[in-house]
Design a protein around this motif. Sequence first.
Motif, PDB file in Angstrom:
ATOM      1  N   HIS B  24       0.774  -1.124   0.034  1.00  0.00           N
ATOM      2  CA  HIS B  24      -0.034  -0.026  -0.036  1.00  0.00           C
ATOM      3  C   HIS B  24       0.634   1.238   0.049  1.00  0.00           C
ATOM      4  O   HIS B  24       1.773   1.251   0.840  1.00  0.00           O
ATOM      5  N   PRO B  26       0.016   5.003   0.114  1.00  0.00           N
ATOM      6  CA  PRO B  26      -1.006   6.218   0.193  1.00  0.00           C
ATOM      7  C   PRO B  26      -0.296   7.352  -0.598  1.00  0.00           C
ATOM      8  O   PRO B  26      -1.239   8.224  -1.149  1.00  0.00           O
ATOM      9  N   ASP B  29      -1.206   7.033  -4.111  1.00  0.00           N
ATOM     10  CA  ASP B  29      -2.762   6.968  -4.334  1.00  0.00           C
ATOM     11  C   ASP B  29      -2.894   8.609  -4.364  1.00  0.00           C
ATOM     12  O   ASP B  29      -3.780   9.326  -5.419  1.00  0.00           O
ATOM     13  N   PRO B  52      -9.989   9.107   0.303  1.00  0.00           N
ATOM     14  CA  PRO B  52      -8.793   8.659  -0.262  1.00  0.00           C
ATOM     15  C   PRO B  52      -9.074   8.524  -1.709  1.00  0.00           C
ATOM     16  O   PRO B  52      -8.096   8.291  -2.689  1.00  0.00           O
TER      17      PRO B  52
END
Lengths: 243, 477
Positions: B24, B26, B29, B52
């Motif tokens: 992951h 972030p 993203d 998000p």
Amino acid sequence: MSDHTFKWQKPRGARLSQPSNRRLPGLDPGWLHEIHAGEDDQAAALAFVLASVRGETLLVARRSSRRPAPILCGEGLAMLGFAPEQLVLVDAGDELELLRAGLDAARCPGVGTVLLETRGRFAGYDLTASRRLALAAERTRARVIVLRIDTKPRPSAARTGWSVASAPSVPWEAGAPGWPAIEVELLRRRDGPAGGRWRLEWDAGRGAFREPSDETEIPGTVVALPLLRAGAADGRTIDPRAA
Amino acid sequence: MGLVAGMALADARARCPGLATLPHDPEADRRELGGLVAAMAHVTPMAAADPPDGIVLDITGCAHLLGGERELAGRAAELARYSLRHAFAGNAAAARALVRHGNGSEDIHALPVAALELEAAALIALRRAGLTRIGDLARRPMAGLAARFGEEAVVRLREILGETRAPIAPHVIPAPVRAEARFAEPIARTDDVLDVIEDLLGRLERDMAARAIGGRRFVATLCRSDGARRRLAVETGQPVRDPPTVMRLMRERIETLADPLDPGFGFDAITLAVPRAEPLAARQIALDRSEAAGESVAALIDRLGVRLGMERVRRIVPRDRHLPEKAQALVPAAGGKDNPSSRRTPGPLEVFTHALAERSRRTTAGVRRDDGGDILPRPLYLLDPPQPVSVVAGVPDGPPQRFRWRGQLHEVRLAEGPERIAAEWWRRRGGHLPGEAGPTRDYYRIEDSAGRRYWLFRSGLFEERPDPRWYLHGLFP
């Protein structure tokens, strides 16, 4: 040989050479200084300079294309108590660029020391050029040092002129080379009589080169202060009266 | 296949053995979402990220341009190139609730109370009270709801129902920092060109001061009357907007041009742009002007960098490498002490820098380490690459007795060592296998009869190679 581990430590009771009776003038800020050294004594000359300067420092040098130039080692600088992140290395293409860069640096407020590393005859560095550097140093209170390697002293506007060479060190135990030792000679001085030779040794306790003095030479009577501190750090205590 | 968000990795792999997984990220993203928001400029000028994973578009007055709301949604999906859900509503909070909790209908009152996105305890309390739909809540007096389920519930409810305003903060593309001057008569003198650039810089300074930014790169484009363009670019280590500083760099740049500025029949337009800008707050000048020192050194570095080339004004930075010649690097000094190149390198470097500072502090403080192994002497100068020397050694494993360097014979008076530095076997393919690691170095600190100290090493142990060579690697003061 395997038991010869490095010990960056100081010998005790070592007999050093006779001290000079004259005080060593320093590389004062706000003036131009000249330091002469042979090709092989470059490290000694640089150590003499860097050990006495602090603050933002510019080293302007001319990269020679003939042989691979030695590069400064950050860890070696740190051992002389000089923070490597305060050093800016400037490579100039030719003599004129070197002088121009050096002059610009000397005229810049906030620069502590400007070091010009020159090699050989260096025709561009004449009375006019050195006078310009001296004036710039006077105005900004910077220390301008011209390192002259492999050349004869010429008239210049420098406040002091020095000659620096490596000196044999006082060996440590098991025949190990000792603390850095240099021999400096005051060639000329504008505000006083020139002449005088000093043999200086690196004093890790003070972080400076100094003349080896007699006070540590008599063994068994005085315990030097740094050792006391080391003892305290190790958890042992040494009572000076008991020694 | 039964994969849902929040599942354990092992369970997901058990159900779907060929599953490709990625850690992951972030930050990535966030960047991707930012890119999508910027792309939505084709649909509406009012787009905001809803982290998000959501985007809110204010399409008031935009739908008819694309042929209706449905077509607009289709266009947005095309631009995003992701599979997505969308919903239309009268306000942003309602649209968000519909898209995240709705089942396709546009009836806000039919949404479950989970659409309020309250804490778990409040949601359970609502369900226990028999309130499962937004519509159930909307019918009841707000004061009672606030008393039982918290003020938050009411605020969210009012937002979704459109009773209070919940404005979005649309992503605004900053206008480029540039200024232009056009002349009725072409100008030809370099001094005039510089005057115009200074004038443009003055304009840009006001613009940048209003936005609290400073330029890192300034590009002046000189348009000649015959159509040729000449670009003058300068870069600075710190963000600046002070015209004299940039002018000094521009003058340096013109002086160091390989071919001089050829005006031809004159320049009829000059534009000045700042393609790279960074935040620069207005600064208060101290009474004694003491903080000017650091800035002027940075300005000096920029000036020397423009004149000589950025790669020739450098600083020493430590690197996390094992061999002495690789344990440091020279990086361009522009950018100050927190150079981007040194900032990118993570943890070990800082540890090393700290160790270095610690070491210097200890040696200068004269505190002796009893183990002696921590503070190892390092030379002032390193020779890179190490210089081969011919050596006469007494015993094969011992220090040399004399060596010849640059045709000069040095008699060894004192020697200390060896300090053994292994090759970086972890960087070599197959380096962990015996004999594949590369030569181990045995370093000796040596003083010759003239009193000069050197750092020599033997490349390779006698077990590793039959005739190891000697190299000179450093000079001690």
